[in-house]
Scaffold this active site. Sequence first.
Site, PDB file in Angstrom:
ATOM      1  CD  GLU A  38      -3.473  -0.292  10.537  1.00  0.00           C
ATOM      2  OE1 GLU A  38      -2.510  -0.285   9.745  1.00  0.00           O
ATOM      3  OE2 GLU A  38      -4.659  -0.376  10.165  1.00  0.00           O
ATOM      4  CG  HIS A  74      -1.156  -2.886   7.770  1.00  0.00           C
ATOM      5  ND1 HIS A  74      -1.355  -1.521   7.786  1.00  0.00           N
ATOM      6  CD2 HIS A  74      -0.220  -3.110   6.803  1.00  0.00           C
ATOM      7  CE1 HIS A  74      -0.584  -0.950   6.886  1.00  0.00           C
ATOM      8  NE2 HIS A  74       0.112  -1.897   6.267  1.00  0.00           N
ATOM      9  CB  SER A 101       0.637  -0.161   3.531  1.00  0.00           C
ATOM     10  OG  SER A 101       1.646  -0.291   4.499  1.00  0.00           O
TER      11      SER A 101
END
Length: 304
Positions: free
Chosen positions: A238, A268, A149
């Site tokens: 996602e 995610h 991320s």
Amino acid sequence: MPDLTLPLPVIRAALNPVFRIMLNHRLPFSVQRALMDWGSVAQRAPRGTHVERVRLGGRPAERVTVGPVSDSATVLYLHGGGYTVGSPTTHRSLAAYLARETGCPVQVLDYRLAPEHPFPAALDDAEAAFLELVSFGYRPDRIAVSGDSAGGGLSLALAERLRDVHGMTPAALGLIAPWTDPNEIPTRNRDLVINKPWSRACAAAYLGDGDGSDTGYAPLLGDLRGLPDTYVQADVDELLHDQCTRLVAELRAAGVRTEYTETEGLWHVSQLQAALASPAARITRELGEFLRQALRPAQTRSIG
């Protein structure tokens, strides 16, 4: 294999309220951080995990190993959390799975978080950590950089800075659903983990008074040529899926050898739940194998 396999619908049903409560833009980031650290106890690490608290680039870090390791190579891991939350504690289990798969120490950096420390603090910390690993005797091509991320975006930004400022190239980049352009507004309100109001709050906190066009902040806007072999994983459901596919296309157009794994039915950074979900364990092993191959001495690496 994971220690306990649960059906994906059961895991999704359990995670949904957790993330709705925990990643809420109305909560102070300090509260979100505490909730994430507390919740990480459910993310079990493999047996034999050893955690050593160290300093790296002037910041706290954890050196995570599982069983016998080769110390001729290492992985620098940059955790996710929108640049505002997350820690070595929240990502200890994922680091341990990667340590087991690569046979190398995984160094999880506790870089400074926004809004207290906006851009470029996290990037400066990542740069300092990588350079200190080099000073310890690791060659740049024996250090892989991995992250999820926001940590995936930070990994890409680090590789660009190392190339441009230091003439260094890491062994590889292992990116889990990387957030490489925080300027981009999601087209949907939420997925299982991330929601639009929270992600916009994180983007603003990280940018501070900076320039959103700065490629250190949004490395997807930068020059991707000359970057190392890169692995990218994203799930089709996602919010970052479209951004990840764009990154993969632009990496390949720039001549970067890129492996892309697209899953369906996960969420995610499901790698954090590798101990509970077989599909999450599988893609975690896949990333670990990619990094392991990249960290092998050049004369023994697989070709093709």
